[in-house]
Motif scaffolding. Sequence first.
Motif, mmCIF file in Angstrom:
data_model
loop_
_atom_site.group_PDB
_atom_site.id
_atom_site.type_symbol
_atom_site.label_atom_id
_atom_site.label_comp_id
_atom_site.label_asym_id
_atom_site.label_seq_id
_atom_site.Cartn_x
_atom_site.Cartn_y
_atom_site.Cartn_z
ATOM 1 N N ILE A 194 127.753 11.061 -5.024
ATOM 2 C CA ILE A 194 126.601 10.648 -4.224
ATOM 3 C C ILE A 194 126.074 9.306 -4.705
ATOM 4 O O ILE A 194 125.721 8.436 -3.916
ATOM 5 C CB ILE A 194 125.510 11.726 -4.277
ATOM 6 N N THR A 195 126.051 9.119 -6.015
ATOM 7 C CA THR A 195 125.570 7.856 -6.575
ATOM 8 C C THR A 195 126.357 6.675 -6.039
ATOM 9 O O THR A 195 125.788 5.639 -5.675
ATOM 10 C CB THR A 195 125.655 7.887 -8.112
ATOM 11 N N SER A 196 127.674 6.817 -5.954
ATOM 12 C CA SER A 196 128.512 5.717 -5.470
ATOM 13 C C SER A 196 128.212 5.381 -4.018
ATOM 14 O O SER A 196 128.259 4.216 -3.610
ATOM 15 C CB SER A 196 129.996 6.075 -5.625
ATOM 16 N N VAL A 197 127.865 6.391 -3.234
ATOM 17 C CA VAL A 197 127.533 6.169 -1.823
ATOM 18 C C VAL A 197 126.245 5.366 -1.697
ATOM 19 O O VAL A 197 126.094 4.515 -0.820
ATOM 20 C CB VAL A 197 127.391 7.528 -1.079
ATOM 21 N N VAL A 217 132.640 23.857 -3.419
ATOM 22 C CA VAL A 217 131.668 24.123 -4.472
ATOM 23 C C VAL A 217 130.923 22.840 -4.810
ATOM 24 O O VAL A 217 131.388 21.738 -4.517
ATOM 25 C CB VAL A 217 132.340 24.705 -5.737
ATOM 26 N N ALA A 218 129.761 22.998 -5.443
ATOM 27 C CA ALA A 218 128.940 21.871 -5.869
ATOM 28 C C ALA A 218 128.318 22.223 -7.212
ATOM 29 O O ALA A 218 128.356 23.384 -7.645
ATOM 30 C CB ALA A 218 127.864 21.566 -4.819
ATOM 31 N N SER A 220 135.662 20.642 -5.015
ATOM 32 C CA SER A 220 134.281 20.294 -5.375
ATOM 33 C C SER A 220 133.780 19.139 -4.515
ATOM 34 O O SER A 220 134.526 18.222 -4.162
ATOM 35 C CB SER A 220 134.202 19.919 -6.851
ATOM 36 N N LEU A 221 132.497 19.200 -4.202
ATOM 37 C CA LEU A 221 131.863 18.230 -3.324
ATOM 38 C C LEU A 221 132.062 16.800 -3.819
ATOM 39 O O LEU A 221 131.800 16.485 -4.976
ATOM 40 C CB LEU A 221 130.358 18.534 -3.241
ATOM 41 N N CYS A 222 132.522 15.913 -2.931
ATOM 42 C CA CYS A 222 132.616 14.482 -3.212
ATOM 43 C C CYS A 222 132.260 13.748 -1.924
ATOM 44 O O CYS A 222 133.126 13.494 -1.083
ATOM 45 C CB CYS A 222 134.009 14.085 -3.702
ATOM 46 N N VAL A 223 130.976 13.451 -1.776
ATOM 47 C CA VAL A 223 130.504 12.840 -0.533
ATOM 48 C C VAL A 223 131.170 11.491 -0.304
ATOM 49 O O VAL A 223 131.542 11.145 0.820
ATOM 50 C CB VAL A 223 128.962 12.696 -0.555
#
Length: 567
Positions: A106-109, A479-480, A558-561
């Motif tokens: 999320i930070t990278s987004v 998963v997150a 695992s979640l990777c937005v």
Amino acid sequence: MNGQKLENMLNLALDATEEERAKSLELDVGYNPIERIWDLIVKYSGNLDKAREIGAEVVELQNEFAIITIEESKIERLALFPEIEYIEKPKRLFFQVVNGRRASCITSVQNARPFLFGKGILVAVIDSGISYANKDFRKEDGSTRIRALWDQSISGNPPLHYNIGTEYTAEQINEALQQKNRSEQLQIVPSIDVSGHGTAVTGIAAGNGKQKGVAIESDLIIVKLASPRKDGFPRTTELMQALDYVVRKAKEFEMPVAINMSFGNTYGAHDGTSLLERFIDDISNYWKSVICVGSGNEGVSAGHTSGKVEEGKDTIVQLAIQENEQTVNLQLWKSYSDVMDVSIISPSGIKVGPIQEILGSQRFRIGETELLIYYGEPSPYSTNQEIYIDFLPKNRYIMSGIWKIVMTPKKIVTGIFEMWLPSESVLNKGTAFLYPIERNTITIPSTASQVISVGAYDALTFTYADFSGRGGEKSPSLVAPGVNVLAPTREGTYEEVSGTSFATPFVTGGAALLMEWGIIQGNDLYLYGEKVKAYLQRGAKPLPAFKEYPNIQLGYGSLCVGDSFPF
């Protein structure tokens, strides 16, 4: 009653005595013993004028579902109306408690174009409420980000279409925030998050305080679920109204919405066929929405087992019941095609059964324990057959020790059976199956087909969280982070929390970022619903210990937005 329009548990509850209902974990849920009225979930066609004519109070939900409050003596008449298709009683819901932004990409987004923060998207949290004065939920000028707050527990001014609670607008919340102290604020908007669960969940999904959440510029819709009984558990009837309300408000505001639900229960076939699951699937098609639900924390609770009955030999399931256990219930689900005798052997060696395959309640007494049993039939929505067993004390506690459920085959086609106990949060430690199966421990309603079901992992060690519910035919979508996640408290500080409750809002916030990119920024006007799920699953990352995907623990990973955008 043995009406075939009524689910098995409701039929049994109506057959049970007042004393039996009061002792049971489930049979009295939805019943008001003082006024002798029931809250019921109904699927209908046409209209409900006939129900109103016999004195029922009706809350019509979208897509021909309704919550009906009616005197017990009139339920049989209600079921006879041709407009009524099926009726269920409410079930209790359990909140799923037991450096996520970076691990979830999320930070990278948010550090590179297109700088997504959820602007123009609603984040809706259906939970225990919110500490609305926290800085995490305010704009830079100090005004609230909450567009609407429905507190179902405060009577007085319910929203349009509903009969419970009080709705507070952004204007009322802002008026409260202008007051000098907390007591003055509460005189205007008296809604309190007693447990802090909803505050933590909302903070992870969308908080913009010192410890930032995901969709930090999203507006918020908050529903605090009512807990009608002293046990403090909300019910599926309140949840369905809350979900209906959120979608209506989102459409009214003309804003897409990402919805977070961090609770569930273990009662049902876990196959998407209950009225709650079907309602969620239906309403997911009504507006530009995404519904995210936690997979539950029953992964290692030993509250589920399964197996296969084979011709020519008995299959025995052993259930340990600890001392001072006041009540337990057990669901046995099997294919209606399979014919078998079911018997029960107490810890003292007394055998009950075979239980007759007859529609209706059956009672047996073993010492100080009463067995209240309902041998059900398939419903119009499922080929599964349920045998429901309630262990009730004649005085204070049921008999402790090892109980045995014996299945003797008569005609076997598939032989597959599943058993569930109530959530471990309402049982004494150690009350469990002796040989549990972790598969199929995902909780309802994360079993609905149109939701994004979310499990948990540890973002520090990149390991699966063992408490997280496992899938079966329906596995988690992904998963997150859900272990030692930093979240806001109701006092305005931060603390570490664990559970799939706190993994789910990472996905809810991530869905809001995708919808902002697609709908608000015009890159994909149809980026909602199942399309968001597909993008998130495609972008999911593997964890080191798992090689095959999807799997019953992690779903697609695992979640990777950041990897979920189609560019």
